[in-house]
Write a protein that holds these residues in place. Structure first.
Motif, PDB file in Angstrom:
ATOM      1  N   MET A   1       0.774  -1.088  -0.042  1.00  0.00           N
ATOM      2  CA  MET A   1       0.124   0.223  -0.009  1.00  0.00           C
ATOM      3  C   MET A   1       0.745   1.298   0.059  1.00  0.00           C
ATOM      4  SD  MET A   1      -2.825   1.173   2.945  1.00  0.00           S
ATOM      5  CE  MET A   1      -1.569   1.728   3.942  1.00  0.00           C
ATOM      6  N   ARG A   2       0.721   2.077  -1.084  1.00  0.00           N
ATOM      7  CA  ARG A   2       1.396   3.351  -1.186  1.00  0.00           C
ATOM      8  C   ARG A   2       0.165   4.320  -1.164  1.00  0.00           C
ATOM      9  NH1 ARG A   2       4.471   0.429  -4.927  1.00  0.00           N
ATOM     10  NH2 ARG A   2       6.469  -0.280  -3.897  1.00  0.00           N
ATOM     11  N   LYS A   3      -0.089   5.192  -0.087  1.00  0.00           N
ATOM     12  CA  LYS A   3      -0.947   6.163  -0.231  1.00  0.00           C
ATOM     13  C   LYS A   3      -0.761   7.349   0.796  1.00  0.00           C
ATOM     14  CE  LYS A   3      -5.891   5.765   0.373  1.00  0.00           C
ATOM     15  NZ  LYS A   3      -7.199   5.014   0.754  1.00  0.00           N
ATOM     16  N   THR A   4      -1.111   8.465   0.255  1.00  0.00           N
ATOM     17  CA  THR A   4      -1.041   9.776   0.756  1.00  0.00           C
ATOM     18  C   THR A   4      -2.473  10.106   1.536  1.00  0.00           C
ATOM     19  OG1 THR A   4       0.323  10.676  -0.978  1.00  0.00           O
ATOM     20  CG2 THR A   4      -0.644  12.392   0.418  1.00  0.00           C
ATOM     21  N   TYR A   5      -2.400  10.297   2.650  1.00  0.00           N
ATOM     22  CA  TYR A   5      -3.798  10.712   3.231  1.00  0.00           C
ATOM     23  C   TYR A   5      -3.662  12.203   3.653  1.00  0.00           C
ATOM     24  CZ  TYR A   5      -4.339   5.759   4.221  1.00  0.00           C
ATOM     25  OH  TYR A   5      -4.435   4.373   4.177  1.00  0.00           O
ATOM     26  N   ALA A   6      -5.197  12.770   3.291  1.00  0.00           N
ATOM     27  CA  ALA A   6      -5.196  14.159   3.622  1.00  0.00           C
ATOM     28  C   ALA A   6      -5.873  14.135   5.140  1.00  0.00           C
ATOM     29  CB  ALA A   6      -6.319  14.926   2.878  1.00  0.00           C
ATOM     30  N   LEU A   7      -5.168  14.937   5.945  1.00  0.00           N
ATOM     31  CA  LEU A   7      -5.345  14.999   7.502  1.00  0.00           C
ATOM     32  C   LEU A   7      -6.367  16.110   7.598  1.00  0.00           C
ATOM     33  CD1 LEU A   7      -1.660  14.171   8.825  1.00  0.00           C
ATOM     34  CD2 LEU A   7      -3.778  12.617   8.337  1.00  0.00           C
ATOM     35  N   GLY A  40       8.364 -21.997   4.273  1.00  0.00           N
ATOM     36  CA  GLY A  40       9.336 -21.632   5.054  1.00  0.00           C
ATOM     37  C   GLY A  40       9.420 -20.290   5.816  1.00  0.00           C
ATOM     38  N   ALA A  41       8.041 -19.485   5.597  1.00  0.00           N
ATOM     39  CA  ALA A  41       8.070 -18.478   6.239  1.00  0.00           C
ATOM     40  C   ALA A  41       7.054 -18.597   7.390  1.00  0.00           C
ATOM     41  CB  ALA A  41       7.200 -17.091   5.273  1.00  0.00           C
ATOM     42  N   ASP A  42       7.425 -17.752   8.659  1.00  0.00           N
ATOM     43  CA  ASP A  42       6.637 -17.710   9.806  1.00  0.00           C
ATOM     44  C   ASP A  42       5.517 -16.659   9.853  1.00  0.00           C
ATOM     45  OD1 ASP A  42       8.103 -20.014  10.681  1.00  0.00           O
ATOM     46  OD2 ASP A  42       9.708 -18.591  11.417  1.00  0.00           O
ATOM     47  N   PHE A  43       6.007 -15.621   9.535  1.00  0.00           N
ATOM     48  CA  PHE A  43       4.720 -14.507   9.706  1.00  0.00           C
ATOM     49  C   PHE A  43       5.145 -13.539   8.480  1.00  0.00           C
ATOM     50  CE2 PHE A  43       8.671 -13.269  11.568  1.00  0.00           C
ATOM     51  CZ  PHE A  43       8.841 -11.737  11.564  1.00  0.00           C
ATOM     52  N   TRP A  44       4.165 -12.510   8.274  1.00  0.00           N
ATOM     53  CA  TRP A  44       4.067 -11.459   7.558  1.00  0.00           C
ATOM     54  C   TRP A  44       4.767 -10.155   8.311  1.00  0.00           C
ATOM     55  CZ3 TRP A  44       3.753 -12.065   2.234  1.00  0.00           C
ATOM     56  CH2 TRP A  44       3.011 -13.278   1.993  1.00  0.00           C
ATOM     57  N   ASP A  45       5.854  -9.922   7.402  1.00  0.00           N
ATOM     58  CA  ASP A  45       6.421  -8.647   8.241  1.00  0.00           C
ATOM     59  C   ASP A  45       6.254  -7.472   7.260  1.00  0.00           C
ATOM     60  OD1 ASP A  45       8.213  -6.982   9.807  1.00  0.00           O
ATOM     61  OD2 ASP A  45       9.952  -7.897   8.855  1.00  0.00           O
ATOM     62  N   PHE A  46       6.431  -6.367   7.580  1.00  0.00           N
ATOM     63  CA  PHE A  46       6.215  -5.047   6.600  1.00  0.00           C
ATOM     64  C   PHE A  46       7.521  -4.245   6.589  1.00  0.00           C
ATOM     65  CE2 PHE A  46       1.948  -6.526   8.380  1.00  0.00           C
ATOM     66  CZ  PHE A  46       1.152  -6.283   7.277  1.00  0.00           C
ATOM     67  N   ASP A  47       7.595  -3.880   5.272  1.00  0.00           N
ATOM     68  CA  ASP A  47       8.808  -2.590   5.169  1.00  0.00           C
ATOM     69  C   ASP A  47       7.783  -1.384   5.040  1.00  0.00           C
ATOM     70  OD1 ASP A  47      10.866  -4.103   4.769  1.00  0.00           O
ATOM     71  OD2 ASP A  47      10.378  -4.338   2.529  1.00  0.00           O
ATOM     72  N   CYS A  48       8.182  -0.491   5.989  1.00  0.00           N
ATOM     73  CA  CYS A  48       7.350   0.827   6.528  1.00  0.00           C
ATOM     74  C   CYS A  48       8.175   2.023   5.880  1.00  0.00           C
ATOM     75  CB  CYS A  48       6.917   0.784   7.724  1.00  0.00           C
ATOM     76  SG  CYS A  48       5.627   2.101   8.353  1.00  0.00           S
ATOM     77  N   ARG A  49       7.565   2.919   5.300  1.00  0.00           N
ATOM     78  CA  ARG A  49       7.938   4.214   5.295  1.00  0.00           C
ATOM     79  C   ARG A  49       6.757   5.229   5.544  1.00  0.00           C
ATOM     80  NH1 ARG A  49       9.800   5.508  -0.423  1.00  0.00           N
ATOM     81  NH2 ARG A  49      10.346   7.621   0.416  1.00  0.00           N
ATOM     82  N   LYS A  54       5.684  11.929   0.019  1.00  0.00           N
ATOM     83  CA  LYS A  54       6.550  10.769  -0.652  1.00  0.00           C
ATOM     84  C   LYS A  54       8.135  11.168  -0.481  1.00  0.00           C
ATOM     85  CE  LYS A  54       6.608   7.568  -4.363  1.00  0.00           C
ATOM     86  NZ  LYS A  54       6.123   7.351  -5.671  1.00  0.00           N
ATOM     87  N   ASP A  55       8.411  12.487  -0.796  1.00  0.00           N
ATOM     88  CA  ASP A  55       9.808  12.831  -0.957  1.00  0.00           C
ATOM     89  C   ASP A  55      10.673  12.596   0.714  1.00  0.00           C
ATOM     90  OD1 ASP A  55       9.840  12.918  -3.616  1.00  0.00           O
ATOM     91  OD2 ASP A  55       9.113  15.017  -3.546  1.00  0.00           O
ATOM     92  N   SER A  56       9.653  13.090   1.562  1.00  0.00           N
ATOM     93  CA  SER A  56      10.576  13.161   2.920  1.00  0.00           C
ATOM     94  C   SER A  56      10.191  12.040   3.726  1.00  0.00           C
ATOM     95  CB  SER A  56       9.806  14.480   3.660  1.00  0.00           C
ATOM     96  OG  SER A  56       8.520  14.042   3.895  1.00  0.00           O
ATOM     97  N   ALA A  77       0.034  19.043  10.256  1.00  0.00           N
ATOM     98  CA  ALA A  77       0.209  18.703   8.761  1.00  0.00           C
ATOM     99  C   ALA A  77      -0.927  18.486   8.096  1.00  0.00           C
ATOM    100  CB  ALA A  77       1.221  17.251   8.797  1.00  0.00           C
ATOM    101  N   LEU A  78      -0.908  18.928   6.925  1.00  0.00           N
ATOM    102  CA  LEU A  78      -2.089  18.947   6.100  1.00  0.00           C
ATOM    103  C   LEU A  78      -2.352  17.529   5.555  1.00  0.00           C
ATOM    104  CD1 LEU A  78      -1.804  22.096   4.196  1.00  0.00           C
ATOM    105  CD2 LEU A  78      -3.148  21.550   6.182  1.00  0.00           C
ATOM    106  N   GLN A  79      -1.315  16.598   5.377  1.00  0.00           N
ATOM    107  CA  GLN A  79      -1.148  15.206   4.560  1.00  0.00           C
ATOM    108  C   GLN A  79      -0.225  14.471   5.370  1.00  0.00           C
ATOM    109  OE1 GLN A  79      -0.796  15.770   0.600  1.00  0.00           O
ATOM    110  NE2 GLN A  79       1.520  16.198   0.505  1.00  0.00           N
ATOM    111  N   CYS A  80      -0.078  13.074   5.036  1.00  0.00           N
ATOM    112  CA  CYS A  80       0.836  12.005   5.243  1.00  0.00           C
ATOM    113  C   CYS A  80       0.929  11.085   4.200  1.00  0.00           C
ATOM    114  CB  CYS A  80       0.591  11.682   6.827  1.00  0.00           C
ATOM    115  SG  CYS A  80      -0.598  10.583   6.813  1.00  0.00           S
ATOM    116  N   TYR A  81       2.179  10.626   3.949  1.00  0.00           N
ATOM    117  CA  TYR A  81       2.250   9.591   2.990  1.00  0.00           C
ATOM    118  C   TYR A  81       2.962   8.364   4.019  1.00  0.00           C
ATOM    119  CZ  TYR A  81       4.975   6.751  -0.491  1.00  0.00           C
ATOM    120  OH  TYR A  81       5.067   5.950  -1.306  1.00  0.00           O
ATOM    121  N   VAL A  82       2.112   7.161   3.554  1.00  0.00           N
ATOM    122  CA  VAL A  82       2.324   5.936   4.157  1.00  0.00           C
ATOM    123  C   VAL A  82       2.517   4.833   3.241  1.00  0.00           C
ATOM    124  CG1 VAL A  82       1.368   3.992   5.734  1.00  0.00           C
ATOM    125  CG2 VAL A  82       0.637   6.557   6.078  1.00  0.00           C
TER     126      VAL A  82
END
Length: 111
Positions: A1-7, A40-49, A54-56, A77-82
């Motif tokens: 999921m790559r999403k910008t949310y308006a706060l 061979g996998a035990d769980f789902w991990d997440f790479d998070c930014r 998006k740039d910061s 802040a007016l928005q956030c990127y997840v």
């Protein structure tokens, strides 16, 4: 999921918008964890930014995401990127005799 949310959308209370963003993130993580694991996998991990845009966006642990989201919203802040990307992972075995991080924090050493 790559999403910008308006706060701070017009006509909506910022606290309710923040709750909706958190709910959406948690719902995505629950949905991804329900997927079948590869062999061979035990769980789902997440790479998070996470960041104001998006740039910061910076890499962080998924457990820190909600606290950082609260901090960003309090700063006005007016928005956030997840960005959350699921990946299969394996649990690392604990070394016998080595103290865990919780045990070190709970038992201070008296000199």
């Amino acid at each position: 999921m790559r999403k910008t949310y308006a706060l701070r959308p017009e006509g909506k209370h910022p606290d309710r918008v923040l709750d909706a963003v958190k709910h959406d993130i948690r719902r995505y993580m629950r949905r991804e964890r329900r997927r079948d694991l590869p062999a061979g996998a035990d769980f789902w991990d997440f790479d998070c930014r996470f960041g104001a845009d998006k740039d910061s966006a910076q890499i962080l642990h998924p457990g820190e995401l909600m606290a950082r989201l609260d901090t960003l919203a309090q700063e006005g802040a007016l928005q956030c990127y997840v960005e959350l990307l699921a990946k299969p992972a394996q649990r690392q075995p604990r070394v016998m005799g080595a103290p865990s991080a919780d045990a070190e924090a709970a038992d201070p050493v008296d000199d």
